[in-house]
Design an enzyme around this catalytic site. Structure first.
Site, mmCIF file in Angstrom:
data_model
loop_
_atom_site.group_PDB
_atom_site.id
_atom_site.type_symbol
_atom_site.label_atom_id
_atom_site.label_comp_id
_atom_site.label_asym_id
_atom_site.label_seq_id
_atom_site.Cartn_x
_atom_site.Cartn_y
_atom_site.Cartn_z
ATOM 1 N N LYS A 56 0.857 -1.193 0.000
ATOM 2 C CA LYS A 56 0.000 0.000 0.000
ATOM 3 C C LYS A 56 0.881 1.227 0.000
ATOM 4 O O LYS A 56 1.856 1.302 0.752
ATOM 5 C CB LYS A 56 -0.888 0.010 1.264
ATOM 6 C CG LYS A 56 -1.885 1.156 1.297
ATOM 7 C CD LYS A 56 -3.132 0.842 0.522
ATOM 8 C CE LYS A 56 -4.029 2.061 0.299
ATOM 9 N NZ LYS A 56 -3.598 2.896 -0.853
ATOM 10 N N LYS B 232 4.671 2.412 8.544
ATOM 11 C CA LYS B 232 3.517 3.275 8.839
ATOM 12 C C LYS B 232 2.257 2.416 9.026
ATOM 13 O O LYS B 232 1.517 2.579 9.991
ATOM 14 C CB LYS B 232 3.321 4.252 7.666
ATOM 15 C CG LYS B 232 2.339 5.359 7.918
ATOM 16 C CD LYS B 232 2.126 6.212 6.659
ATOM 17 C CE LYS B 232 3.421 6.847 6.172
ATOM 18 N NZ LYS B 232 3.179 7.789 5.043
ATOM 19 N N LYS C 158 5.351 1.880 -2.955
ATOM 20 C CA LYS C 158 5.334 3.276 -3.419
ATOM 21 C C LYS C 158 5.661 3.278 -4.890
ATOM 22 O O LYS C 158 6.334 2.385 -5.392
ATOM 23 C CB LYS C 158 6.388 4.102 -2.660
ATOM 24 C CG LYS C 158 6.112 5.588 -2.648
ATOM 25 C CD LYS C 158 5.068 5.930 -1.600
ATOM 26 C CE LYS C 158 4.921 7.407 -1.379
ATOM 27 N NZ LYS C 158 4.275 7.672 -0.088
ATOM 28 N N THR D 193 -4.966 13.024 5.787
ATOM 29 C CA THR D 193 -3.588 13.129 6.282
ATOM 30 C C THR D 193 -3.461 14.352 7.186
ATOM 31 O O THR D 193 -2.923 14.275 8.292
ATOM 32 C CB THR D 193 -2.587 13.195 5.108
ATOM 33 O OG1 THR D 193 -2.899 12.153 4.177
ATOM 34 C CG2 THR D 193 -1.160 13.019 5.592
ATOM 35 N N ASN E 284 -1.577 19.257 -0.538
ATOM 36 C CA ASN E 284 -2.767 18.723 0.125
ATOM 37 C C ASN E 284 -2.561 18.639 1.648
ATOM 38 O O ASN E 284 -3.385 19.113 2.424
ATOM 39 C CB ASN E 284 -3.112 17.345 -0.453
ATOM 40 C CG ASN E 284 -4.169 16.623 0.373
ATOM 41 O OD1 ASN E 284 -3.846 15.929 1.340
ATOM 42 N ND2 ASN E 284 -5.426 16.819 0.036
ATOM 43 N N SER F 140 -7.366 5.630 3.550
ATOM 44 C CA SER F 140 -7.263 4.796 2.345
ATOM 45 C C SER F 140 -7.749 3.382 2.648
ATOM 46 O O SER F 140 -8.447 2.749 1.853
ATOM 47 C CB SER F 140 -5.812 4.728 1.849
ATOM 48 O OG SER F 140 -5.506 5.838 1.048
HETATM 49 N N1 GLU Z 1 0.948 8.900 0.062
HETATM 50 C C1 GLU Z 1 0.383 8.816 1.363
HETATM 51 C C2 GLU Z 1 1.446 8.444 2.368
HETATM 52 O O1 GLU Z 1 2.609 8.665 2.165
HETATM 53 C C3 GLU Z 1 -0.849 7.935 1.414
HETATM 54 C C4 GLU Z 1 -0.663 6.502 1.032
HETATM 55 C C5 GLU Z 1 -1.958 5.729 0.913
HETATM 56 O O2 GLU Z 1 -3.006 6.252 1.195
HETATM 57 O O3 GLU Z 1 -1.864 4.567 0.491
HETATM 58 O O4 GLU Z 1 1.156 7.972 3.433
#
Ligand code: GLU
Length: 420
Positions: A70, A94, A106, A190, A221, A353
């Site tokens: 994810k 995370k 990623k 976030t 954002n 998410s």
């Molecule tokens: N890009 C965001 C992060 O770094 C969200 C990742 C997601 O929602 O999968 O946490």
């Protein structure tokens, strides 16, 4: 940025430190040092002027031990392999620290969305999605927005993937437009998580949010929603910045006005904004302001050996991924600056998410109130747990967060054992 900075080394360092404290052997964490899959793709695109340009893209799955990979997709000129590897690994930890059933991944494309038309961005998105399609899917790897991407990009990704499959697949990406099954509350999630975290840390330290001074680097954002919500909570946001530089006002900036100005036009930057009593500062100056809370909400390696000594904030809440280099962590700890680490502070995005994906899979939809409440119910206990373990361990909150996260990932790995 200094030349020797390698974000992936930063991740490995903190993971090894946590593993040592936890009493794990090298064998226990060996596999965590290597991303499970790394895909590099070339993305040919017909540009508006008729020429063909080839962009470079990546999708990396760091770990799928605890669930599908994810993590977001970044469109930025500085995207590179080591950065995406680090960002993927941060996602693993995370998701573990907030205990949602995912691994970490990623992706990114080396491009500057500010210099591309909407048609060009859509073309890059579609071809990139097709190129990484063998890796992604609701049960395999679920992309989301990150720096330089947004709900519209996620909508095009979902459409492209669905066209390739021949049927509608909502759960392949999160952070989608609401019309396509996007979760209510995801676009603010976030920043909302950063707000909960900031309030939690202030409460622990007995600091009244009213008149707490805040400086925020980055008005994307995450930075802009954080500014909006902290302002609403009564905090005094005295400085904000974006790529065009920053602005400062001792008595507090007019955040609603700033956000209104920035949202009027995609190309509006703070350099065009005016307010009585404000002064212009650089991004570097913003980081060194004498404020209670500093919130880096832009890119990695903003606080490093070069400026850590000059940081005057009492608390840093990491809304960005990897804004503090490990060398700076030691300096900040020595100065008594409390750093709330990225994998905890900015986890609100991936938590919602997860809620989006859960709703998509079950074909249900929750109200925004439900989403926000469930988010708080994950963020607050996660903060408590990190706080408690850090106190027990007499270490930083970053080490504490990794003690929890590394343990969850290693125990999942052990329970699965090595195949075959
Ligand atoms: N890009 C965001 C992060 O770094 C969200 C990742 C997601 O929602 O999968 O946490």
């Amino acid at each position: 940025m200094n030349n020797t900075y390698n974000p992936y080394d930063n991740v490995l360092k903190v993971v090894s430190e946590a593993a040592n404290i936890l009493g794990y052997t090298d064998s226990d964490i060996e596999a965590l040092k290597y991303p499970e899959r790394e895909l590099k793709v070339a993305i040919p695109v017909r540009m508006d002027d008729g020429s063909t340009k080839v962009f470079e893209g990546y999708r990396i799955q760091h770990s799928t031990s605890r669930g599908p990979a994810k993590g977001g997709i970044r469109f930025h000129p500085d995207v590179n392999l080591d950065e995406v590897k680090a960002l993927a690994a941060w996602m693993t930890f995370k998701c573990a620290v907030v205990n949602i059933p995912y691994g970490g991944g990623k992706g990114g494309v080396v491009c500057d969305p500010n210099k591309l038309s909407e048609d060009e961005i859509r073309a890059i998105t579609r071809r990139f999605t097709a190129a990484i399609a063998p890796l992604i899917g609701p049960e395999q790897d679920i992309p989301a927005p990150d720096v330089g991407t947004n709900a519209a990009v996620m909508g095009w990704m979902m459409d492209t993937y669905s066209m390739l499959k021949g049927h509608c697949v909502h759960g392949v990406v999160t952070g989608k437009p609401i019309e396509l099954g996007g979760a209510l509350g995801r676009s603010e999630a976030t920043g909302r998580g950063v707000m909960f975290t900031t309030k939690n840390v202030l409460k622990k330290l007995g600091i009244d949010p009213e008149n707490t001074t805040v400086a925020i680097q980055g008005m994307g954002n995450v930075g802009s929603i954080t500014a909006k919500l902290l302002h609403r909570e009564g905090m005094k946001v005295v400085a904000v910045s974006d790529v065009s530089g920053g602005i400062y006002k001792e008595s507090g900036l007019n955040i609603p006005e700033i956000l209104d100005y920035l949202s009027q036009n995609r190309k509006n930057l703070l350099s065009g904004y005016e307010e009585d009593g404000m002064t212009r500062i650089s991004n570097a100056e913003l980081l060194e302001l004498d404020v209670k809370v500093l919130i880096p909400a832009a890119l990695e390696n903003q606080i490093n050996a070069a400026n850590a000594e000059r940081i005057r904030a009492d608390i840093i809440v990491e809304a960005a991924n990897g804004p503090t280099a490990s060398e700076a962590d030691d300096i900040l700890a020595g100065k008594g600056v409390l750093v709330v680490p990225d994998i905890l502070a900015n986890a609100g995005g991936v938590v919602v998410s997860y809620f989006e994906w859960v709703q998509n899979i079950q074909s249900v939809s929750w109200t925004e109130e439900t989403v926000n409440e469930k988010l708080k119910n994950i963020m607050d206990p996660a903060f408590e747990a990190v706080w408690d373990i850090s106190r027990k361990n007499n270490g930083t909150l970053r080490t504490g967060a990794y003690l929890i996260a590394v343990k969850r990932v290693v125990e999942a790995k052990k329970a699965r054992a090595i195949w075959p």
